[in-house]
Design a protein around this motif. Structure first.
Motif, PDB file in Angstrom:
ATOM      1  N   GLN A  33       0.828  -1.205   0.000  1.00 24.70           N
ATOM      2  CA  GLN A  33       0.000   0.000   0.000  1.00 24.70           C
ATOM      3  C   GLN A  33       0.866   1.260   0.000  1.00 24.70           C
ATOM      4  OE1 GLN A  33      -0.475  -2.503   2.209  1.00 24.70           O
ATOM      5  NE2 GLN A  33      -2.460  -3.333   1.695  1.00 24.70           N
ATOM      6  N   LYS A  34       0.329   2.304  -0.583  1.00 23.18           N
ATOM      7  CA  LYS A  34       1.026   3.576  -0.665  1.00 23.18           C
ATOM      8  C   LYS A  34       0.445   4.625   0.275  1.00 23.18           C
ATOM      9  CE  LYS A  34       2.291   2.813  -5.464  1.00 23.18           C
ATOM     10  NZ  LYS A  34       1.636   1.569  -5.795  1.00 23.18           N
ATOM     11  N   MET A  35      -0.696   4.300   0.870  1.00 24.56           N
ATOM     12  CA  MET A  35      -1.389   5.243   1.740  1.00 24.56           C
ATOM     13  C   MET A  35      -2.070   4.463   2.856  1.00 24.56           C
ATOM     14  SD  MET A  35      -4.708   7.461   0.677  1.00 24.56           S
ATOM     15  CE  MET A  35      -4.425   9.176   0.837  1.00 24.56           C
ATOM     16  N   ALA A  36      -2.110   5.049   4.045  1.00 28.46           N
ATOM     17  CA  ALA A  36      -2.816   4.415   5.164  1.00 28.46           C
ATOM     18  C   ALA A  36      -3.843   5.389   5.725  1.00 28.46           C
ATOM     19  CB  ALA A  36      -1.834   4.018   6.256  1.00 28.46           C
ATOM     20  N   MET A  37      -5.003   4.855   6.065  1.00 30.14           N
ATOM     21  CA  MET A  37      -6.060   5.642   6.701  1.00 30.14           C
ATOM     22  C   MET A  37      -6.395   4.966   8.023  1.00 30.14           C
ATOM     23  SD  MET A  37      -8.495   6.499   3.490  1.00 30.14           S
ATOM     24  CE  MET A  37      -9.202   7.919   4.273  1.00 30.14           C
ATOM     25  N   ILE A  38      -6.279   5.705   9.097  1.00 35.31           N
ATOM     26  CA  ILE A  38      -6.633   5.191  10.414  1.00 35.31           C
ATOM     27  C   ILE A  38      -7.953   5.827  10.796  1.00 35.31           C
ATOM     28  CG2 ILE A  38      -5.966   5.002  12.824  1.00 35.31           C
ATOM     29  CD1 ILE A  38      -3.043   5.214  11.823  1.00 35.31           C
ATOM     30  N   ILE A  39      -8.954   4.996  10.988  1.00 30.32           N
ATOM     31  CA  ILE A  39     -10.308   5.448  11.261  1.00 30.32           C
ATOM     32  C   ILE A  39     -10.593   5.238  12.747  1.00 30.32           C
ATOM     33  CG2 ILE A  39     -12.732   5.209  10.596  1.00 30.32           C
ATOM     34  CD1 ILE A  39     -10.699   5.874   8.276  1.00 30.32           C
ATOM     35  N   ILE A  40     -10.869   6.310  13.459  1.00 29.69           N
ATOM     36  CA  ILE A  40     -11.157   6.236  14.891  1.00 29.69           C
ATOM     37  C   ILE A  40     -12.667   6.339  15.082  1.00 29.69           C
ATOM     38  CG2 ILE A  40     -10.734   7.259  17.155  1.00 29.69           C
ATOM     39  CD1 ILE A  40      -8.219   6.145  15.796  1.00 29.69           C
ATOM     40  N   HIS A  41     -13.244   5.352  15.754  1.00 27.44           N
ATOM     41  CA  HIS A  41     -14.695   5.358  15.956  1.00 27.44           C
ATOM     42  C   HIS A  41     -15.093   6.362  17.025  1.00 27.44           C
ATOM     43  CE1 HIS A  41     -14.299   3.066  19.678  1.00 27.44           C
ATOM     44  NE2 HIS A  41     -13.553   2.198  19.028  1.00 27.44           N
ATOM     45  N   GLY A  42     -16.373   6.629  17.090  1.00 26.81           N
ATOM     46  CA  GLY A  42     -16.912   7.615  18.024  1.00 26.81           C
ATOM     47  C   GLY A  42     -17.331   7.009  19.351  1.00 26.81           C
ATOM     48  N   ALA A  43     -18.157   7.730  20.060  1.00 26.88           N
ATOM     49  CA  ALA A  43     -18.567   7.367  21.418  1.00 26.88           C
ATOM     50  C   ALA A  43     -19.337   6.049  21.474  1.00 26.88           C
ATOM     51  CB  ALA A  43     -19.412   8.479  22.024  1.00 26.88           C
ATOM     52  N   LEU A  44     -19.953   5.647  20.373  1.00 20.34           N
ATOM     53  CA  LEU A  44     -20.722   4.399  20.373  1.00 20.34           C
ATOM     54  C   LEU A  44     -19.829   3.163  20.275  1.00 20.34           C
ATOM     55  CD1 LEU A  44     -23.715   5.405  18.089  1.00 20.34           C
ATOM     56  CD2 LEU A  44     -23.622   5.325  20.591  1.00 20.34           C
ATOM     57  N   ARG A  45     -18.537   3.382  20.097  1.00 22.79           N
ATOM     58  CA  ARG A  45     -17.565   2.277  20.031  1.00 22.79           C
ATOM     59  C   ARG A  45     -17.920   1.274  18.933  1.00 22.79           C
ATOM     60  NH1 ARG A  45     -13.897   2.398  23.918  1.00 22.79           N
ATOM     61  NH2 ARG A  45     -14.255   3.668  25.742  1.00 22.79           N
ATOM     62  N   ASP A  46     -18.238   1.800  17.763  1.00 26.17           N
ATOM     63  CA  ASP A  46     -18.660   0.963  16.651  1.00 26.17           C
ATOM     64  C   ASP A  46     -17.624   0.972  15.526  1.00 26.17           C
ATOM     65  OD1 ASP A  46     -19.187   3.622  16.208  1.00 26.17           O
ATOM     66  OD2 ASP A  46     -21.126   3.293  15.245  1.00 26.17           O
ATOM     67  N   ALA A  47     -16.450   0.442  15.833  1.00 29.53           N
ATOM     68  CA  ALA A  47     -15.366   0.405  14.854  1.00 29.53           C
ATOM     69  C   ALA A  47     -15.774  -0.330  13.592  1.00 29.53           C
ATOM     70  CB  ALA A  47     -14.134  -0.250  15.465  1.00 29.53           C
ATOM     71  N   ASP A  48     -16.607  -1.361  13.729  1.00 32.17           N
ATOM     72  CA  ASP A  48     -17.032  -2.124  12.559  1.00 32.17           C
ATOM     73  C   ASP A  48     -17.814  -1.247  11.583  1.00 32.17           C
ATOM     74  OD1 ASP A  48     -19.022  -1.954  14.507  1.00 32.17           O
ATOM     75  OD2 ASP A  48     -19.851  -3.925  14.056  1.00 32.17           O
ATOM     76  N   THR A  49     -18.693  -0.399  12.088  1.00 29.14           N
ATOM     77  CA  THR A  49     -19.471   0.499  11.231  1.00 29.14           C
ATOM     78  C   THR A  49     -18.557   1.482  10.514  1.00 29.14           C
ATOM     79  OG1 THR A  49     -21.382   0.329  12.685  1.00 29.14           O
ATOM     80  CG2 THR A  49     -21.323   2.220  11.195  1.00 29.14           C
ATOM     81  N   TYR A  50     -17.631   2.074  11.232  1.00 27.41           N
ATOM     82  CA  TYR A  50     -16.702   3.039  10.638  1.00 27.41           C
ATOM     83  C   TYR A  50     -15.821   2.360   9.598  1.00 27.41           C
ATOM     84  CZ  TYR A  50     -17.743   6.894  13.828  1.00 27.41           C
ATOM     85  OH  TYR A  50     -18.353   7.920  14.503  1.00 27.41           O
TER      86      TYR A  50
END
Length: 79
Positions: A33-50
């Motif tokens: 990969q040439k790019m990385a995106m780190i997605i931080i979930h919100g207060a609902l703690r729903d990393a799967d949705t994000y």
């Protein structure tokens, strides 16, 4: 499924502590990969949705090859 789930063992914890995350690539396997995106979930703690939302967006866009983008969503709600 858009929900691959991985765990990294934290060094010097004798494997007792791990870092759970969703990603389109196992970080231990490496990748091109040439790019990385780190997605931080919100207060609902729903990393799967994000993660699924960002994965879907990356697959639909035409600016960059989706295989060039590493997506990581830490899963802080995992027990």
């Amino acid at each position: 499924s858009c929900l691959p789930h991985y765990r990294l063992k934290i060094h010097k914890t004798r494997g007792k502590v791990t870092f759970p995350y969703h990603s389109n690539q196992d970080l231990l396997q490496g990748g091109q990969q040439k790019m990385a995106m780190i997605i931080i979930h919100g207060a609902l703690r729903d990393a799967d949705t994000y993660f699924c939302m960002m994965y879907s967006l990356i697959e639909k866009q035409r600016y960059r090859d989706p295989n060039d983008v590493l997506i990581i969503a830490p899963d802080y709600s995992y027990e």
